[in-house]
Design a protein around this motif. Structure first.
Motif, PDB file in Angstrom:
ATOM      1  N   TYR A  49       5.039  -0.222 -13.402  1.00 47.33           N
ATOM      2  CA  TYR A  49       3.591  -0.196 -13.189  1.00 47.33           C
ATOM      3  C   TYR A  49       2.946  -1.553 -13.486  1.00 47.33           C
ATOM      4  O   TYR A  49       2.061  -1.996 -12.752  1.00 47.33           O
ATOM      5  CB  TYR A  49       2.956   0.904 -14.043  1.00 47.33           C
ATOM      6  CG  TYR A  49       3.468   2.275 -13.709  1.00 47.33           C
ATOM      7  CD1 TYR A  49       3.326   2.786 -12.425  1.00 47.33           C
ATOM      8  CD2 TYR A  49       4.116   3.057 -14.663  1.00 47.33           C
ATOM      9  CE1 TYR A  49       3.811   4.049 -12.106  1.00 47.33           C
ATOM     10  CE2 TYR A  49       4.592   4.319 -14.347  1.00 47.33           C
ATOM     11  CZ  TYR A  49       4.440   4.806 -13.071  1.00 47.33           C
ATOM     12  OH  TYR A  49       4.923   6.049 -12.743  1.00 47.33           O
ATOM     13  N   SER A  98       1.800   6.813  -6.774  1.00 44.79           N
ATOM     14  CA  SER A  98       0.742   7.733  -7.220  1.00 44.79           C
ATOM     15  C   SER A  98       1.188   9.188  -7.109  1.00 44.79           C
ATOM     16  O   SER A  98       0.867  10.013  -7.965  1.00 44.79           O
ATOM     17  CB  SER A  98      -0.530   7.506  -6.403  1.00 44.79           C
ATOM     18  OG  SER A  98      -0.375   7.944  -5.073  1.00 44.79           O
ATOM     19  N   PHE A 136      -5.916  -7.970  -4.128  1.00 39.58           N
ATOM     20  CA  PHE A 136      -6.789  -6.845  -4.469  1.00 39.58           C
ATOM     21  C   PHE A 136      -8.084  -6.841  -3.664  1.00 39.58           C
ATOM     22  O   PHE A 136      -8.572  -5.791  -3.263  1.00 39.58           O
ATOM     23  CB  PHE A 136      -7.107  -6.881  -5.966  1.00 39.58           C
ATOM     24  CG  PHE A 136      -7.714  -5.603  -6.470  1.00 39.58           C
ATOM     25  CD1 PHE A 136      -6.938  -4.473  -6.622  1.00 39.58           C
ATOM     26  CD2 PHE A 136      -9.060  -5.525  -6.786  1.00 39.58           C
ATOM     27  CE1 PHE A 136      -7.482  -3.288  -7.087  1.00 39.58           C
ATOM     28  CE2 PHE A 136      -9.612  -4.352  -7.249  1.00 39.58           C
ATOM     29  CZ  PHE A 136      -8.816  -3.223  -7.401  1.00 39.58           C
ATOM     30  N   LEU A 177       3.814  -3.774 -10.530  1.00 41.23           N
ATOM     31  CA  LEU A 177       3.005  -3.449  -9.342  1.00 41.23           C
ATOM     32  C   LEU A 177       1.554  -3.881  -9.527  1.00 41.23           C
ATOM     33  O   LEU A 177       0.918  -4.367  -8.585  1.00 41.23           O
ATOM     34  CB  LEU A 177       3.076  -1.946  -9.056  1.00 41.23           C
ATOM     35  CG  LEU A 177       4.401  -1.399  -8.513  1.00 41.23           C
ATOM     36  CD1 LEU A 177       4.325   0.117  -8.357  1.00 41.23           C
ATOM     37  CD2 LEU A 177       4.745  -2.048  -7.180  1.00 41.23           C
ATOM     38  N   ALA A 178       1.029  -3.719 -10.733  1.00 39.15           N
ATOM     39  CA  ALA A 178      -0.358  -4.108 -10.996  1.00 39.15           C
ATOM     40  C   ALA A 178      -0.535  -5.612 -10.844  1.00 39.15           C
ATOM     41  O   ALA A 178      -1.534  -6.077 -10.266  1.00 39.15           O
ATOM     42  CB  ALA A 178      -0.765  -3.657 -12.396  1.00 39.15           C
ATOM     43  N   ILE A 215      -4.914  -1.520  -0.060  1.00 35.88           N
ATOM     44  CA  ILE A 215      -4.307  -1.835  -1.359  1.00 35.88           C
ATOM     45  C   ILE A 215      -5.211  -1.345  -2.483  1.00 35.88           C
ATOM     46  O   ILE A 215      -4.743  -0.782  -3.479  1.00 35.88           O
ATOM     47  CB  ILE A 215      -4.045  -3.346  -1.467  1.00 35.88           C
ATOM     48  CG1 ILE A 215      -2.955  -3.752  -0.478  1.00 35.88           C
ATOM     49  CG2 ILE A 215      -3.649  -3.730  -2.889  1.00 35.88           C
ATOM     50  CD1 ILE A 215      -2.661  -5.222  -0.456  1.00 35.88           C
ATOM     51  N   LEU A 223       2.312   1.730  -3.546  1.00 37.16           N
ATOM     52  CA  LEU A 223       1.322   2.229  -4.507  1.00 37.16           C
ATOM     53  C   LEU A 223       1.052   3.710  -4.294  1.00 37.16           C
ATOM     54  O   LEU A 223       0.940   4.476  -5.265  1.00 37.16           O
ATOM     55  CB  LEU A 223       0.026   1.427  -4.379  1.00 37.16           C
ATOM     56  CG  LEU A 223       0.094  -0.043  -4.809  1.00 37.16           C
ATOM     57  CD1 LEU A 223      -1.175  -0.779  -4.392  1.00 37.16           C
ATOM     58  CD2 LEU A 223       0.290  -0.158  -6.316  1.00 37.16           C
ATOM     59  N   THR A 259      -0.436  -6.483  -7.195  1.00 38.24           N
ATOM     60  CA  THR A 259      -1.642  -6.001  -6.519  1.00 38.24           C
ATOM     61  C   THR A 259      -2.823  -6.947  -6.701  1.00 38.24           C
ATOM     62  O   THR A 259      -3.643  -7.120  -5.784  1.00 38.24           O
ATOM     63  CB  THR A 259      -2.010  -4.597  -7.042  1.00 38.24           C
ATOM     64  OG1 THR A 259      -0.917  -3.711  -6.795  1.00 38.24           O
ATOM     65  CG2 THR A 259      -3.252  -4.062  -6.348  1.00 38.24           C
ATOM     66  N   GLN A 260      -2.913  -7.587  -7.862  1.00 38.27           N
ATOM     67  CA  GLN A 260      -4.076  -8.421  -8.149  1.00 38.27           C
ATOM     68  C   GLN A 260      -4.200  -9.589  -7.175  1.00 38.27           C
ATOM     69  O   GLN A 260      -5.292 -10.076  -6.911  1.00 38.27           O
ATOM     70  CB  GLN A 260      -4.012  -8.958  -9.587  1.00 38.27           C
ATOM     71  CG  GLN A 260      -3.926  -7.892 -10.663  1.00 38.27           C
ATOM     72  CD  GLN A 260      -4.908  -6.751 -10.455  1.00 38.27           C
ATOM     73  OE1 GLN A 260      -6.113  -6.970 -10.330  1.00 38.27           O
ATOM     74  NE2 GLN A 260      -4.400  -5.534 -10.401  1.00 38.27           N
ATOM     75  N   PHE A 306      -4.114   1.390  -5.268  1.00 33.44           N
ATOM     76  CA  PHE A 306      -4.167   1.103  -6.703  1.00 33.44           C
ATOM     77  C   PHE A 306      -5.030   2.138  -7.443  1.00 33.44           C
ATOM     78  O   PHE A 306      -4.651   2.624  -8.519  1.00 33.44           O
ATOM     79  CB  PHE A 306      -4.724  -0.300  -6.923  1.00 33.44           C
ATOM     80  CG  PHE A 306      -4.669  -0.771  -8.352  1.00 33.44           C
ATOM     81  CD1 PHE A 306      -3.456  -1.061  -8.951  1.00 33.44           C
ATOM     82  CD2 PHE A 306      -5.834  -0.918  -9.097  1.00 33.44           C
ATOM     83  CE1 PHE A 306      -3.398  -1.490 -10.277  1.00 33.44           C
ATOM     84  CE2 PHE A 306      -5.791  -1.336 -10.409  1.00 33.44           C
ATOM     85  CZ  PHE A 306      -4.568  -1.634 -11.001  1.00 33.44           C
ATOM     86  N   SER A 357       0.834  -1.205   0.000  1.00 34.80           N
ATOM     87  CA  SER A 357       0.000   0.000   0.000  1.00 34.80           C
ATOM     88  C   SER A 357       0.867   1.252   0.000  1.00 34.80           C
ATOM     89  O   SER A 357       0.590   2.216  -0.730  1.00 34.80           O
ATOM     90  CB  SER A 357      -0.918  -0.013   1.223  1.00 34.80           C
ATOM     91  OG  SER A 357      -1.620   1.193   1.334  1.00 34.80           O
ATOM     92  N   TYR A 413      -6.902  -1.861 -17.136  1.00 35.69           N
ATOM     93  CA  TYR A 413      -7.033  -1.942 -15.676  1.00 35.69           C
ATOM     94  C   TYR A 413      -8.171  -1.057 -15.159  1.00 35.69           C
ATOM     95  O   TYR A 413      -8.627  -1.214 -14.030  1.00 35.69           O
ATOM     96  CB  TYR A 413      -5.713  -1.536 -15.006  1.00 35.69           C
ATOM     97  CG  TYR A 413      -4.678  -2.634 -15.025  1.00 35.69           C
ATOM     98  CD1 TYR A 413      -4.903  -3.839 -14.382  1.00 35.69           C
ATOM     99  CD2 TYR A 413      -3.477  -2.463 -15.698  1.00 35.69           C
ATOM    100  CE1 TYR A 413      -3.952  -4.856 -14.414  1.00 35.69           C
ATOM    101  CE2 TYR A 413      -2.517  -3.467 -15.732  1.00 35.69           C
ATOM    102  CZ  TYR A 413      -2.766  -4.666 -15.084  1.00 35.69           C
ATOM    103  OH  TYR A 413      -1.828  -5.671 -15.113  1.00 35.69           O
TER     104      TYR A 413
END
Length: 865
Positions: free
Chosen positions: A110, A92, A121, A113-114, A127, A88, A117-118, A131, A85, A153
């Protein structure tokens, strides 16, 4: 530069520690504070926090993001949720800068990280928030926007608006989709069109599967199943379109019109017999009406007259009133209140909003029409409950208020209100509806100005007046104390009055009805069947009236007239002070405190009311004996004001051992908040009325214990105020005026005028210091200054010592003739609270351990210690 390098090295060590697979964060609050520190939010006034970062810091954080994503990807490990978290959110903040985005994207940060994150999620809200925040930052520039569209996404975020478990995450999803539409419409209109259709399609599908029309008319929607199915989509559309209307995004809103949203909502609204379903549909309908008006206003950019003469604008307002009237006909009272509040809110948020209502060619306030619809149930509730028409017609102020409402109303508004009146009067659940309406009045506070707040306030007062008339008839269901809806209504009504008055500072200049507040509160308090909640609210209203609505003319009546409202207040408060509920007793004492303050400052006549009711004697008993410590503390606060009035002091001081009992408070009182107020009372008695000479030694013992031996820091601070006053009195007795010695003074001791040269002043100051040493004052200052436990206490004491030392230095006072500062032998016993904590008074006043506060002292102060 060296300090910045050290700081950056420390940050780098912490960031590297985050990459340790065995590292665990025990408290994420500190992690959030660390993130705030990194991005410079505390030092950046702009919403763009990247401007607060130097290029070196941006490179440092960017490099860490590259390293972190690479480590996690290579080791195929998932970081703890708190670290992910944090990552991310840091990404941002940095990604708002397009150059940083391009740099990180080229390193595949990115995408990495994506993918990480999934895996978590749906497990952790932090988190999800991180995201969403990261993808929102991409929308600040074209490169990021293209990435969002290319990776799809955004679909994850879109689905959160429907499936998220928390309202906070849903709100973030709505904001993201609205922002995505605003940014994309410029270069990819087809994508926006598809996204809008994706939002609207569930409504169109629902319309298709409705039962076939019977006998030429479609069947009404009476089952809540369809509403529960469509509710997420309805809220989604209304939230997104509301954001777009406020930002005047006409191009995007036009896509919603092309999607046949308006026609679909019209058909569903026509069939809906479910109040909540209708409310959500109307919100969308209103937003689209305001969108059209806002767009037309932007296109024309003409004068007010052009807008007034625009038949389209008039037609749209006619449609809005038709919708409201249709819900009234369906008996959807709560829906009417909700949508009027919603229309008021949206209209206020539209930039450059134009007049929407016209009466005989003159513009009138649209907001007033919405306010009138909301107060309508309240205005007519008591009309059919025992209040005669003659009474109302003879009320000049009520007639003027009604005439004011007529002048503020559009012709269509008046027509709807008259049509609605009979339906409202026949409703069984009107009291619940009115309570609901009052709650929305409070929600509308931030939308109101003082004039509009007065429109809300005035019918509340007439509702209270009419309730008294109903009570006198004996037909009120509230008298049996078994009607919870009645209790809720009265409490909400009273709290709404209090809230409006305090928020907008309403006085008789704004509303003549304010002069009735005190009489209404007093009359209602005469009834004994109210519940605890209602009684407390009535006492709070009385306290407000005492504080704000008393005029000198009204106060003078209390001298001679037994029929004035104020003259009966004392007996009412005495009765409530004997209540079994401590909340009622405490609130009643707050009223007494207000009267006591006014008796000292504004309205001396209040002292007669307090004396006649026997409140001073009652307050002493409550301060010493009440079972609830909050009540005891409030009683002491009241006595602090009352003892400053000579007539009341004469009554209190002759009570059985009053001063002894006050000084003995530390022997039995276990609550610090009570001891704090008791110490202040002792200080004020000594300041304004004086203790007898025979009690001076005990007084000094008690206040030494309060300043040095008590376990509550506020007690110590208040006791220090006593000792600072003692110092001031001794200096004044030696001729000091306004913190300095004049050239000459009159000596009471020698009965002659004395020239205050430097030698004479030094002699007098030495005398003062010896007196302060003998009564324990200098010891108290020393012990409290070196107090390791309470910073505020040591700071106050140190400030006094510095000031006293500067004065001694200025007059060159030597230390040889000052008596030694010894620990006094106290006669005060340890309080039960100190015994329970293992402390004794002798321990508390022993030789203090040196503390950092000792560094505050200058060399000149050492002569005191």
């Amino acid at each position: 530069m060296e300090a910045d390098n050290i700081r950056n090295e420390k940050i780098q060590k912490v960031l590297k520690k985050f990459l340790d697979p065995n590292f665990k964060v025990k408290n994420d609050v500190y992690l959030n504070q660390f993130l705030t520190h990194l991005v410079g939010k505390n030092n950046c006034k702009s919403s763009d926090t990247t401007k607060a970062l130097t290029s070196e810091q941006k490179d440092q954080f960017s490099q860490w993001l590259i390293e972190a994503s690479s480590v996690w990807e290579k080791k195929k490990c998932i970081p703890p949720n708190t670290i992910l978290s944090f990552t991310l959110n840091l990404a941002s903040h940095l990604s708002k800068d397009e150059q940083i985005f391009v740099k990180l994207n080229s390193q595949n940060v990115y995408e990495s990280l994506a993918c990480i994150t999934q895996t978590s999620f749906d497990k952790d809200a932090s988190i999800i928030h991180g995201f969403v925040a990261m993808l929102c930052s991409f929308l600040e520039h074209k490169s990021g926007l293209q990435w969002v569209l290319a990776t799809n996404y955004w679909i994850k975020i879109f689905n959160l608006g429907i499936n998220a478990h928390t309202l906070y995450i849903q709100k973030k999803a709505y904001q993201f989709i609205a922002k995505l539409l605003k940014k994309t419409i410029v270069f990819n209109r087809q994508f926006c069109r598809n996204l809008v259709y994706l939002l609207v399609e569930p409504l169109k599908d629902a319309l298709r599967i409705l039962p076939a029309p019977q006998e030429g008319e479609p069947a009404p929607i009476e089952s809540s199943t369809l509403f529960e199915t469509l509710k997420p989509s309805l809220i989604y559309i209304s939230e997104v379109t509301e954001i777009l209307v406020k930002d005047v995004q006409a191009a995007v809103l036009h896509l919603f019109e092309e999607s046949e949203l308006i026609e679909t909502v019209k058909k569903l609204l026509l069939l809906s017999q479910i109040e909540d379903f209708s409310c959500e549909l109307i919100k969308i309908r209103f937003i689209m009406l305001f969108a059209k008006l806002s767009r037309d206003r932007a296109i024309k950019e003409g004068s007010v007259n052009e807008v007034l003469n625009d038949s389209l604008s008039y037609f749209d307002m006619k449609t809005l009133f038709d919708i409201i009237e249709g819900e009234m006909d369906k008996d959807h009272m709560k829906c009417v209140i909700k949508v009027c509040h919603f229309a008021h809110s949206v209209y206020r948020s539209i930039p450059g909003n134009a007049p929407l209502c016209v009466r005989k060619g003159e513009p009138i306030e649209f907001e007033n029409q919405m306010v009138l619809f909301q107060i309508m149930p309240l205005m007519i509730f008591f009309g059919n409950n025992g209040v005669s028409k003659e009474t109302k017609l003879n009320d000049v102020f009520r007639r003027e208020f009604v005439q004011k409402l007529v002048k503020l109303s559009a012709i269509r508004t008046l027509g709807i209100c008259f049509r609605w009146k009979n339906r409202l009067m026949s409703r069984q659940a009107l009291m619940e509806d009115m309570t609901f309406g009052l709650q929305y009045m409070l929600k509308a506070k931030n939308l109101l100005n003082k004039e509009r707040a007065t429109i809300f306030f005035q019918p509340l007062i007439y509702a209270m007046k009419d309730s008294i008339a109903v009570l006198k008839t004996g037909d009120c269901t509230c008298t049996n104390n078994t009607n919870p809806s009645c209790d809720n209504f009265l409490v909400t009504l009273l709290e709404t009055i209090i809230d409006l008055v305090l928020t907008f500072d309403l006085t008789w200049k704004d509303s003549i009805e304010t002069i009735s507040v005190m009489s209404i509160a007093c009359e209602l308090l005469q009834y004994t069947f109210w519940s605890q909640k209602v009684t407390v609210s009535l006492l709070r209203l009385l306290n407000l009236a005492l504080a704000k609505y008393m005029s000198p003319a009204m106060a003078l009546l209390t001298y001679d007239s037994n029929d004035s409202v104020v003259s009966h207040t004392g007996n009412l408060l005495v009765a409530r002070c004997h209540s079994t509920s401590w909340e009622i007793r405490d609130t009643a004492l707050e009223c007494v405190h207000t009267m006591a303050v006014d008796a000292n400052i504004r309205f001396p006549a209040h002292k007669n009311v307090l004396l006649k009711a026997g409140l001073p004697q009652l307050l002493v008993q409550m301060a010493l004996n009440d079972s609830e410590f909050y009540v005891r503390a409030t009683a002491f606060k009241c006595l602090q004001e009352l003892i400053q009035i000579d007539e009341i002091w004469e009554v209190i001081k002759v009570m059985d051992q009053f001063l002894d009992k006050i000084l003995n408070i530390f022997e039995n009182e276990t609550e610090g908040v009570v001891r704090k107020e008791a110490v202040t009372l002792i200080h004020k008695i000594n300041q304004s009325q004086q203790f007898p000479n025979c009690m001076q030694n005990k007084l000094y013992d008690v206040m030494t214990h309060g300043a040095v031996g008590d376990l509550h820091w506020e007690v110590k601070c208040n006791a220090l105020d006593f000792w600072l006053h003692v110092i001031k009195v001794h200096l004044v007795n030696q001729g000091m005026i306004d913190d300095k010695f004049p050239e000459v003074t009159f000596s009471k001791e020698n009965r002659k005028i004395v020239i205050l040269n430097e030698t004479e002043v030094r002699k007098r100051l030495v005398k003062v210091l010896n007196q302060l040493s003998h009564n324990g004052c200098l010891y108290v200052l020393k012990a409290t200054c070196l107090d390791d436990c309470d910073v505020e206490v040591s700071r106050k004491s140190a400030t006094a010592l510095v000031k006293l030392g500067e004065m001694l230095k200025f007059y060159h006072v030597p230390s040889e003739n000052i008596d030694t500062v010894n620990s006094p032998t106290l006669s005060v016993q340890t309080s039960p609270s100190e015994k329970s904590m293992g402390g004794t008074l002798s321990n508390c006043i022993g030789d203090p351990v040196p503390s950092p506060c000792s560094s505050i002292r200058s060399p000149e102060i050492s002569c005191l210690l």
